[in-house]
Design a protein around this motif. Structure first.
Motif, PDB file in Angstrom:
ATOM      1  N   SER A 170      56.692 -79.970  18.273  1.00  0.00           N
ATOM      2  CA  SER A 170      55.611 -80.959  18.385  1.00  0.00           C
ATOM      3  C   SER A 170      54.332 -80.339  17.843  1.00  0.00           C
ATOM      4  N   THR A 171      53.727 -81.005  16.872  1.00  0.00           N
ATOM      5  CA  THR A 171      52.515 -80.425  16.276  1.00  0.00           C
ATOM      6  C   THR A 171      51.416 -80.284  17.340  1.00  0.00           C
ATOM      7  N   GLY A 172      51.324 -81.267  18.241  1.00  0.00           N
ATOM      8  CA  GLY A 172      50.327 -81.182  19.315  1.00  0.00           C
ATOM      9  C   GLY A 172      50.577 -79.957  20.185  1.00  0.00           C
ATOM     10  N   ILE A 206      44.808 -76.141   7.760  1.00  0.00           N
ATOM     11  CA  ILE A 206      45.203 -75.414   8.975  1.00  0.00           C
ATOM     12  C   ILE A 206      46.599 -75.863   9.400  1.00  0.00           C
ATOM     13  N   MET A 207      46.813 -77.183   9.373  1.00  0.00           N
ATOM     14  CA  MET A 207      48.110 -77.714   9.825  1.00  0.00           C
ATOM     15  C   MET A 207      49.253 -77.192   8.964  1.00  0.00           C
ATOM     16  N   ALA A 208      49.009 -77.123   7.641  1.00  0.00           N
ATOM     17  CA  ALA A 208      50.080 -76.692   6.733  1.00  0.00           C
ATOM     18  C   ALA A 208      50.544 -75.290   7.123  1.00  0.00           C
ATOM     19  N   ASP A 263      57.698 -83.456  15.180  1.00  0.00           N
ATOM     20  CA  ASP A 263      57.038 -84.602  15.818  1.00  0.00           C
ATOM     21  C   ASP A 263      55.554 -84.284  15.836  1.00  0.00           C
ATOM     22  N   CYS A 264      54.696 -84.623  14.958  1.00  0.00           N
ATOM     23  CA  CYS A 264      55.040 -85.246  13.713  1.00  0.00           C
ATOM     24  C   CYS A 264      53.929 -84.986  12.698  1.00  0.00           C
ATOM     25  N   PRO A 265      54.306 -84.938  11.405  1.00  0.00           N
ATOM     26  CA  PRO A 265      53.254 -84.801  10.393  1.00  0.00           C
ATOM     27  C   PRO A 265      52.366 -86.042  10.401  1.00  0.00           C
ATOM     28  N   TYR A 266      51.097 -85.875  10.043  1.00  0.00           N
ATOM     29  CA  TYR A 266      50.145 -86.990  10.097  1.00  0.00           C
ATOM     30  C   TYR A 266      49.990 -87.697   8.748  1.00  0.00           C
ATOM     31  N   ASN A 267      50.333 -86.992   7.667  1.00  0.00           N
ATOM     32  CA  ASN A 267      50.035 -87.577   6.351  1.00  0.00           C
ATOM     33  C   ASN A 267      50.886 -86.904   5.267  1.00  0.00           C
ATOM     34  N   ALA A 324      50.102 -84.880   2.836  1.00  0.00           N
ATOM     35  CA  ALA A 324      49.856 -83.442   2.615  1.00  0.00           C
ATOM     36  C   ALA A 324      50.699 -82.614   3.590  1.00  0.00           C
ATOM     37  N   GLN A 325      50.764 -83.024   4.839  1.00  0.00           N
ATOM     38  CA  GLN A 325      51.562 -82.282   5.831  1.00  0.00           C
ATOM     39  C   GLN A 325      53.058 -82.450   5.565  1.00  0.00           C
ATOM     40  N   ALA A 326      53.455 -83.649   5.172  1.00  0.00           N
ATOM     41  CA  ALA A 326      54.872 -83.877   4.859  1.00  0.00           C
ATOM     42  C   ALA A 326      55.286 -82.967   3.703  1.00  0.00           C
ATOM     43  N   ILE A 329      52.201 -77.151  19.365  1.00  0.00           N
ATOM     44  CA  ILE A 329      51.928 -75.885  18.641  1.00  0.00           C
ATOM     45  C   ILE A 329      50.431 -75.604  18.675  1.00  0.00           C
ATOM     46  N   LEU A 330      49.656 -76.668  18.469  1.00  0.00           N
ATOM     47  CA  LEU A 330      48.195 -76.491  18.443  1.00  0.00           C
ATOM     48  C   LEU A 330      47.676 -76.069  19.808  1.00  0.00           C
ATOM     49  N   ARG A 331      48.194 -76.702  20.866  1.00  0.00           N
ATOM     50  CA  ARG A 331      47.739 -76.333  22.221  1.00  0.00           C
ATOM     51  C   ARG A 331      48.103 -74.884  22.539  1.00  0.00           C
ATOM     52  N   GLU A 332      49.329 -74.477  22.101  1.00  0.00           N
ATOM     53  CA  GLU A 332      49.731 -73.074  22.343  1.00  0.00           C
ATOM     54  C   GLU A 332      48.813 -72.112  21.596  1.00  0.00           C
ATOM     55  N   GLY A 351      39.197 -85.125  19.700  1.00  0.00           N
ATOM     56  CA  GLY A 351      40.220 -86.118  19.339  1.00  0.00           C
ATOM     57  C   GLY A 351      40.334 -86.369  17.850  1.00  0.00           C
ATOM     58  N   LYS A 352      39.903 -85.380  17.043  1.00  0.00           N
ATOM     59  CA  LYS A 352      39.985 -85.560  15.580  1.00  0.00           C
ATOM     60  C   LYS A 352      41.202 -84.836  15.037  1.00  0.00           C
ATOM     61  N   PRO A 353      41.804 -85.345  13.944  1.00  0.00           N
ATOM     62  CA  PRO A 353      42.932 -84.616  13.365  1.00  0.00           C
ATOM     63  C   PRO A 353      42.499 -83.236  12.889  1.00  0.00           C
ATOM     64  N   VAL A 354      43.349 -82.273  13.113  1.00  0.00           N
ATOM     65  CA  VAL A 354      43.089 -80.918  12.620  1.00  0.00           C
ATOM     66  C   VAL A 354      43.290 -80.947  11.095  1.00  0.00           C
ATOM     67  N   PRO A 355      42.386 -80.301  10.327  1.00  0.00           N
ATOM     68  CA  PRO A 355      42.478 -80.384   8.854  1.00  0.00           C
ATOM     69  C   PRO A 355      43.842 -79.928   8.320  1.00  0.00           C
ATOM     70  N   TYR A 361      38.620 -79.342  16.810  1.00  0.00           N
ATOM     71  CA  TYR A 361      38.951 -80.719  16.416  1.00  0.00           C
ATOM     72  C   TYR A 361      39.648 -81.459  17.551  1.00  0.00           C
ATOM     73  N   MET A 362      40.573 -80.758  18.210  1.00  0.00           N
ATOM     74  CA  MET A 362      41.344 -81.416  19.272  1.00  0.00           C
ATOM     75  C   MET A 362      40.439 -81.876  20.413  1.00  0.00           C
ATOM     76  N   LYS A 363      39.439 -81.068  20.715  1.00  0.00           N
ATOM     77  CA  LYS A 363      38.527 -81.390  21.823  1.00  0.00           C
ATOM     78  C   LYS A 363      37.852 -82.734  21.618  1.00  0.00           C
TER      79      LYS A 363
HETATM   80  P1  AMP Z   1      49.107 -85.008  20.524  1.00  0.00           P
HETATM   81  O1  AMP Z   1      49.607 -84.000  21.482  1.00  0.00           O
HETATM   82  O2  AMP Z   1      50.116 -85.403  19.499  1.00  0.00           O
HETATM   83  O3  AMP Z   1      48.469 -86.203  21.203  1.00  0.00           O
HETATM   84  O4  AMP Z   1      47.926 -84.313  19.686  1.00  0.00           O
HETATM   85  C1  AMP Z   1      46.758 -83.849  20.303  1.00  0.00           C
HETATM   86  C2  AMP Z   1      45.711 -83.513  19.252  1.00  0.00           C
HETATM   87  O5  AMP Z   1      46.202 -82.486  18.401  1.00  0.00           O
HETATM   88  C3  AMP Z   1      45.354 -84.651  18.297  1.00  0.00           C
HETATM   89  O6  AMP Z   1      44.345 -85.466  18.811  1.00  0.00           O
HETATM   90  C4  AMP Z   1      44.880 -83.893  17.067  1.00  0.00           C
HETATM   91  O7  AMP Z   1      43.569 -83.411  17.262  1.00  0.00           O
HETATM   92  C5  AMP Z   1      45.806 -82.704  17.044  1.00  0.00           C
HETATM   93  N1  AMP Z   1      47.030 -82.912  16.233  1.00  0.00           N
HETATM   94  C6  AMP Z   1      48.312 -83.030  16.691  1.00  0.00           C
HETATM   95  N2  AMP Z   1      49.177 -83.141  15.678  1.00  0.00           N
HETATM   96  C7  AMP Z   1      48.438 -83.095  14.555  1.00  0.00           C
HETATM   97  C8  AMP Z   1      48.756 -83.171  13.157  1.00  0.00           C
HETATM   98  N3  AMP Z   1      50.027 -83.324  12.730  1.00  0.00           N
HETATM   99  N4  AMP Z   1      47.733 -83.121  12.272  1.00  0.00           N
HETATM  100  C9  AMP Z   1      46.456 -82.968  12.668  1.00  0.00           C
HETATM  101  N5  AMP Z   1      46.093 -82.895  13.971  1.00  0.00           N
HETATM  102  C10 AMP Z   1      47.058 -82.954  14.893  1.00  0.00           C
END
Ligand code: AMP
Length: 223
Positions: free
Chosen positions: A30-32, A63-65, A84-88, A90-92, A34-37, A56-60, A52-54
């Motif tokens: 889960s991308t969310g 960084i995601m790649a 679960d899951c790429p956002y766009n 570029a990530q795909a 991984i970011l939280r970890e 609620g914005k997508p992480v650029p 960005y997460m704080k």
């Molecule tokens: P989620 O756990 O999926 O609700 O994601 C929580 C937050 O993590 C989102 O609001 C974004 O800031 C960031 N995030 C999660 N997945 C992605 C992604 N694939 N691309 C960019 N940001 C992401």
């Protein structure tokens, strides 16, 4: 199997992925998560992502790649994964580079807007530990308003209120449009439709177990 799960907020993709991955012996990525970890571990990338997460914005994407590529190289992904899951797009594409690439299927959860709104606005979240409950699907705490796990207070998050939910769904649609096209053009896109006929009598929604079975049946055809 290398799978991607796609779908709007509230479509259930995370829940289904977490139940299906162990059944297939593959990792649920889960991308969310991984970011939280990364944020919790205070790695440089994690700290940057947290900004960005704080809010609620997508992480650029840059960084995601990197984050996605590294995670998919981990040993638990050797037999495959559900991303679960790429956002766009570029990530795909970043995922495709790592795999050189054979995503087998991109499963897209198609759920009517009114069902998504009903699900998301019924969510209650523990202020303390983040555990999620749902008034609609009757995932309820034993004591009203109190988390079973940690005793924290359950709240109705601002972004789970109707006006905010509609904005989130519109943002998702805009973001996902080209990515769905990307997978469709590669012949990888499979839509999983929410159907009223799958709702058991006396219930208001399709229980996750029924959806999980439906998805597994589709996946078996591709094996
Ligand atoms: P989620 O756990 O999926 O609700 O994601 C929580 C937050 O993590 C989102 O609001 C974004 O800031 C960031 N995030 C999660 N997945 C992605 C992604 N694939 N691309 C960019 N940001 C992401």
């Amino acid at each position: 199997m290398k799978l991607v799960f796609l779908g709007p907020p509230g479509s259930g993709k995370g829940t289904y992925a977490s139940r299906i991955a162990p059944k297939l012996g593959i990792a649920h990525v889960s991308t969310g998560d991984i970011l939280r970890e990364a944020a919790a571990a205070k790695t440089p990338i994690g700290l940057k992502a947290d900004e960005y997460m704080k809010v609620g914005k997508p992480v650029p994407d840059k960084i995601m790649a990197d984050i996605i590529k590294n995670r998919l190289k981990a040993s638990d992904c050797i037999n495959g994964f559900i991303l679960d899951c790429p956002y766009n797009v570029a990530q795909a594409q970043a995922v495709d580079v790592v795999n050189r690439t054979r995503i087998d299927i991109a499963l897209n959860m198609v759920v009517p807007q009114n069902v998504l709104i009903a699900r998301l606005t019924a969510r209650r979240v523990c202020q303390k530990c983040g555990e999620i409950y749902n008034l609609r699907t009757k995932i309820l705490p034993k004591v009203e308003g109190i988390c079973d796990k940690c005793g924290g207070l359950l709240i109705h998050r601002e972004d789970d209120k109707e006006a905010a939910v509609k904005v989130r769904l519109a943002i998702y649609e805009e973001r996902a449009r080209l990515m769905l096209k990307y997978y469709a053009e590669k012949g990888k896109l499979v839509n999983i439709e929410w159907k009223k006929t799958d709702v058991p009598p006396g219930e208001v929604d399709i229980p996750p177990d029924i959806m999980v079975e439906k998805i597994l049946k589709i996946l078996r055809k591709f094996k």
